[in-house]
Design a protein around this motif. Structure first.
Motif, short mmCIF file in Angstrom:
data_model
loop_
_atom_site.label_atom_id
_atom_site.label_comp_id
_atom_site.label_asym_id
_atom_site.label_seq_id
_atom_site.Cartn_x
_atom_site.Cartn_y
_atom_site.Cartn_z
N SER A 73 5.79 1.25 -0.55
CA SER A 73 6.71 0.32 -1.23
C SER A 73 7.86 -0.07 -0.31
O SER A 73 8.27 -1.24 -0.29
CB SER A 73 7.24 0.96 -2.51
N VAL A 92 10.48 -9.07 -16.11
CA VAL A 92 9.93 -8.58 -14.85
C VAL A 92 10.00 -7.06 -14.80
O VAL A 92 9.03 -6.39 -14.37
CB VAL A 92 10.67 -9.20 -13.65
N ARG A 123 7.29 -5.66 -17.19
CA ARG A 123 5.95 -5.77 -16.62
C ARG A 123 5.76 -4.77 -15.49
O ARG A 123 4.71 -4.12 -15.40
CB ARG A 123 5.73 -7.19 -16.09
N SER A 124 6.74 -4.63 -14.61
CA SER A 124 6.63 -3.71 -13.48
C SER A 124 6.50 -2.27 -13.95
O SER A 124 5.70 -1.50 -13.41
CB SER A 124 7.86 -3.86 -12.57
N HIS A 139 2.90 -1.76 -15.47
CA HIS A 139 1.88 -1.67 -14.42
C HIS A 139 2.04 -0.38 -13.62
O HIS A 139 1.05 0.31 -13.33
CB HIS A 139 1.99 -2.86 -13.48
N GLY A 140 3.28 -0.04 -13.26
CA GLY A 140 3.52 1.16 -12.49
C GLY A 140 3.11 2.42 -13.24
O GLY A 140 2.50 3.33 -12.67
N GLY A 143 -0.10 -5.13 -18.65
CA GLY A 143 0.67 -5.67 -17.53
C GLY A 143 0.10 -6.98 -17.03
O GLY A 143 0.84 -7.91 -16.68
N THR A 191 1.82 -10.95 -17.15
CA THR A 191 2.00 -11.85 -16.01
C THR A 191 2.11 -13.30 -16.47
O THR A 191 2.96 -14.06 -15.99
CB THR A 191 0.83 -11.70 -15.03
N LEU A 239 7.19 -11.06 -8.88
CA LEU A 239 6.40 -10.05 -9.59
C LEU A 239 5.83 -9.03 -8.62
O LEU A 239 5.71 -7.85 -8.95
CB LEU A 239 5.27 -10.73 -10.37
N GLY A 252 8.60 -6.64 -7.84
CA GLY A 252 8.81 -5.74 -8.97
C GLY A 252 7.75 -4.66 -9.04
O GLY A 252 8.05 -3.50 -9.33
N PHE A 253 6.50 -5.03 -8.78
CA PHE A 253 5.39 -4.07 -8.80
C PHE A 253 5.62 -2.96 -7.78
O PHE A 253 5.52 -1.77 -8.09
CB PHE A 253 4.08 -4.81 -8.52
N ALA A 275 8.62 -0.65 -8.68
CA ALA A 275 8.29 0.35 -9.70
C ALA A 275 7.50 1.50 -9.09
O ALA A 275 7.79 2.67 -9.35
CB ALA A 275 7.49 -0.32 -10.83
#
Length: 307
Positions: free
Chosen positions: A50, A76, A79-80, A83-84, A169, A173, A185, A188-189, A192
């Motif tokens: 990351s 954001v 969502r992050s 998904h994380g 997630g 999007t 995005l 952000g992914f 996270a």
């Protein structure tokens, strides 16, 4: 979370092409995770990757005019985080469940995409899409082998939960973050995953556990001094993931998640193809038949989109 109103027109075939690029890149880079896992830990890998990914994004921000600041910070971040969390549960399950079973659980995501799209967002889901998801998932099970469905237990629910979070997630999007740039995005992914990686490193430092040697200790291994090999292959992962995941995000911005999620099945045959080219690993007749079903599922969606 309110749905976004400035959604782009549905471009399924363009999204399919982007998912194909994503699968090709991720299938290649993931084949070298075994080299990272031999000496490093999952959490240090996430944190390091990351950091590298964000360094690349910041270096490219000015020359490529990237927009990293979110328009809707709440959407954001949500969502992050979703998904994380899905990815952390997925990798955490690898510590005590067979790889095939965990992968099969994650690949329930297209099923959850259909259910969430239909019953929460009210999108019409035709029989072709339902059939494509079913055919693709059958192909996944055949690629992973009979062991993917063995050992059903409460713990086996975790990969399915990861699949549900991954599905949510992906839907977010387009539904929550349609006005955001793909690079926003993407940042952000990785942010996270980086934060979760640091938390994992801190936890394993404060509460050390017995770690098996080599790749078997990937999930349980705390921070170690990184070698040149670890840093090199993690950088390859960071660069490949930036482009690949960026393509995947853009695909979910271009078309409905219930269509795009079917194309994601192609990552299994892509990974298998690279494994054969790089390591000489061959597939059984059952697995090859499963790959054919996965291809058929994608073709069904693509032909439907053209019509």
């Amino acid at each position: 979370m309110a749905a976004a109103t400035d959604r782009t027109p549905d471009r399924t075939l363009a999204a399919a092409g982007m998912v194909l690029v994503y699968a090709t890149l991720i299938g290649f880079t993931d084949n070298f995770v075994r080299l990272i896992a031999a000496e490093g830990g999952l959490w240090q890998f996430h944190a390091t990757r990351s950091f590298m990914a964000w360094a690349i994004l910041l270096l490219l921000m000015v020359p490529l005019r990237l927009r990293l600041r979110p328009k809707n910070l709440r959407a954001v971040v949500a969502r992050s985080a979703i998904h994380g969390s899905g990815m952390v549960i997925y990798f955490g399950a690898l510590a005590f469940l067979p790889v095939a079973q965990v992968a099969a659980g994650l690949f329930t995501a297209p099923i959850f995409v259909l259910l969430i799209s239909r019953f929460i967002y009210g999108h019409p889901i035709g029989p072709v899409r339902v059939l494509a998801v079913a055919v693709g998932f059958a192909g996944v099970v055949m690629v992973l082998g009979p062991e993917a469905m063995r050992g059903a237990s409460v713990a086996a629910f975790l990969p399915v939960l990861a699949g549900a979070l991954y599905a949510l997630g992906n839907i977010a999007t387009r539904e929550w973050c349609a006005g955001e740039s793909a690079e926003t995005l993407l940042g952000g992914f990785f942010a996270a995953l980086g934060v979760l990686g640091l938390i994992g490193m801190a936890a394993l430092t404060l509460i050390p556990v017995e770690v098996p040697e080599g790749t078997a200790g990937f999930v349980l291994r705390g921070p170690v001094w990184p070698s040149q090999s670890f840093l090199f292959w993690t950088f390859v992962q960071a660069a490949g993931s930036l482009l690949g995941v960026g393509m995947m995000i853009k695909a979910y911005q271009l078309a409905e998640a219930s269509r795009v999620s079917v194309f994601e099945y192609v990552i299994l045959p892509a990974s298998a193809g690279w494994s054969w080219l790089i390591w000489g690993e061959t597939q059984s007749l059952l697995a090859l038949t499963g790959m054919a079903l996965i291809a058929a599922a994608g073709i069904m969606i693509a032909l439907r989109a053209r019509r």
